[in-house]
Enzyme design. Structure first.
Site, PDB file in Angstrom:
ATOM      1  N   HIS A  60      32.367  48.994  38.664  1.00  0.00           N
ATOM      2  CA  HIS A  60      33.790  49.097  38.996  1.00  0.00           C
ATOM      3  C   HIS A  60      34.655  48.948  37.736  1.00  0.00           C
ATOM      4  CE1 HIS A  60      36.619  48.587  42.676  1.00  0.00           C
ATOM      5  NE2 HIS A  60      37.250  49.204  41.691  1.00  0.00           N
ATOM      6  N   GLU A 101      30.498  45.012  47.162  1.00  0.00           N
ATOM      7  CA  GLU A 101      30.663  44.558  45.779  1.00  0.00           C
ATOM      8  C   GLU A 101      30.858  43.045  45.745  1.00  0.00           C
ATOM      9  OE1 GLU A 101      33.760  46.731  43.801  1.00  0.00           O
ATOM     10  OE2 GLU A 101      32.775  48.667  44.068  1.00  0.00           O
TER      11      GLU A 101
END
Length: 531
Positions: free
Chosen positions: A280, A262
């Protein structure tokens, strides 16, 4: 006044909490993105409040010479080098409850989106199409929901599943049968959950045991058409294996909020029709962001001002209510450990800590950490309650704890016994009403001795003249004795003396004392106490 740096964006209300509780705070929300600037400034602060943007590396921790606590507004601490912080004695806190509801709701929302293909249907309809027959979904009611990890968030998802009239299976090694019954779920092993579940949702932390817990072998055990939801941690699912399972039809769909890497700007799951992906967003609600910010400010302020420890990753919790009662016994445990650490010159192999009476009802994890800190400090000066358990483990020390009801004249006491390859040493102590630590037994010999900053410990055979010898040698060398405690196991047996001195015992005087054949051993001691 303690100082805290807030290096990521945090609620203004949280910043005010620091100020209201007597903590000076610098709010620099963009500093966490500038590694060099943060590195240059971190040495000024006692506390560091962060979200996910600030990366607390070992290099940063080594530069944080005054840092005592790191507070993460959120549950994940992947951006903090916890072992490095622990070795430096820095407490790492998170806020595990502030976003539990939000993350659980996101998982349930993704389950619905997956079951009814809502993102694809929305995109198709807004593109001017009317593909009513294309988007054939599946009902939630009556389906089997498999929850992997039934802690704070997982238990909320499980209860929501029960409310939706789903059959809920839960896998969690720490889930008791009583708790499972309370939640209305069936506790199962993974190998039973996989073939029975229609939906599988992940809510377990990332550990060596859980990394890649959903892989090709796991998919092979699942029923055809299963749907997968992950709002926990990227890396719990082997993404390459998930892609193959989706392509084969073994997995009917996946809803993924977290990814192995990420920010996830390029991922093999992107573009697949049967995948719902979000960036997220598990904790991304106004309420959750405010809750975790306020919680981390309260926790950090309570620790810096009151010594209360809550939601720490690497330290036993100490509530604000128990801190005043526990504080003198933490000092006692530290002093007892320091005594043994100073008189034991061989490597320690085992440590047994006994809690008797009222001490057995206290927060013994904190007391054990304090005892280990005192024990190790003679060899490692900068050890503290956070780093001591780690150092003890690294040194291969075997630790055991015993609790028992009151067994003597004292309301409560602590006893420490250590074993080396050649000998066993023990000491016990208690706190009187003044809150100051006192030694009450050494080597099984009873005595009553105040604890001072500078002390002298001697052993000898019980015989006339020892008190005179100690007094004479100290007197002629201008060593003033503030207090003197004696003990023996039997007449003519082993005897000990503890002298509380006004200053350090001089080396030349120590040599003179040791030269007398009546003295078996003499050891100067020092303790970090205020009398």
């Amino acid at each position: 006044m303690p100082r805290v740096l807030v290096s990521d964006k945090l609620s203004p209300t949280a910043v005010q909490i620091f100020k209201d509780r007597g903590v000076e705070v610098d709010y620099l929300p963009d500093l966490g993105k500038d590694k060099e600037a943060l590195l240059a400034k971190i040495g000024e602060y006692d506390g560091l409040a962060i979200r996910s943007a600030t990366k607390v590396t070992e290099k940063l921790i080594n530069a944080a010479t005054n840092l005592k606590v790191i507070g993460r507004a959120g549950i994940g601490v992947d951006n903090v080098d916890i072992p490095a912080a622990s070795r430096r004695g820095i407490i790492v806190m998170n806020t595990p409850f502030g976003n539990s509801i939000t993350t659980a709701e996101h998982a349930v929302a993704l389950m619905f989106a997956l079951a009814r293909q809502l993102p694809e249907a929305n995109a198709s309809t807004q593109a001017g199409k009317w593909e009513k027959n294309r988007f054939m979904g599946t009902e939630i009611t009556g389906k089997v929901l498999g929850v992997i990890g039934c802690g704070n968030i997982g238990s909320i998802v499980a209860s929501r599943g029960v409310g939706l009239r789903m059959k809920v299976l839960a896998y969690d090694p720490f889930l008791s049968e009583a708790r499972a019954t309370e939640l209305g779920v069936e506790k199962v092993e993974l190998d039973e959950l996989f073939p029975r579940a229609d939906f599988i949702t992940l809510h377990t932390p990332m550990t060596d045991k859980t990394r890649g817990i959903i892989n090709a072998d796991a998919f092979a055990k699942m029923k055809k058409g299963v749907r997968i939801i992950n709002c926990a941690r990227g890396g719990l699912i082997v993404e390459a294996d998930l892609v193959e399972a989706l392509k084969s039809g073994k997995v009917a769909g996946a809803a993924i909020d977290v990814f192995e890497t990420e920010p996830a700007t390029d991922n093999p799951l992107f573009g697949m029709e049967n995948v719902v992906a979000t960036p997220h967003l598990g904790a991304s609600t106004t309420e959750a962001q405010e809750n975790v910010a306020l919680q981390v400010a309260e926790q950090m302020a309570d620790y810096l001002v009151k010594g209360a420890v809550s939601n720490a990753i690497n330290m036993p919790s100490i509530t604000a209510e128990e801190a005043p009662r526990l504080k003198p016994f933490i000092k006692l445990a530290e002093v007892l450990g320091a005594f043994v650490g100073q008189v034991t010159e061989e490597p320690i192999q085992e440590v047994e800590i006994l809690f008797d009476g009222q001490t057995a009802t206290m927060n013994t994890r904190a007391l054990i950490s304090a005892a280990l800190a005192g024990l190790i400090r003679p060899q490692v000066a900068d050890v503290n309650m956070v780093s001591a358990p780690i150092m003890a483990k690294e040194r291969g020390i075997i630790l055991s704890e015993i609790k028992r009801d009151k067994s003597g004249v004292f309301d409560g006491y602590i006893s420490i016994t250590v074993k080396t390859a050649k000998q066993t040493r023990s000491i016990a102590g208690t706190c009187f009403s003044d809150g100051k630590p006192r030694f009450i037994q050494i080597k099984g010999i009873n005595l009553d001795a105040e604890v001072g900053q500078h002390m002298l410990y001697t052993t000898n055979a019980d015989a006339p003249g020892i008190i005179g010898l100690l007094g004479t040698i100290c007197g002629k060398n201008s060593v003033n004795i503030a207090n003197f405690a004696l003990g023996r196991n039997q007449p003519g047996g082993d005897a000990i003396a503890l002298l509380y001195l006004d200053g350090p015992f001089p080396e030349n005087v120590l040599a003179e004392l040791r030269s007398d054949e009546r003295i078996d051993s003499a050891k100067p001691l020092s303790f970090d106490v205020v009398n």
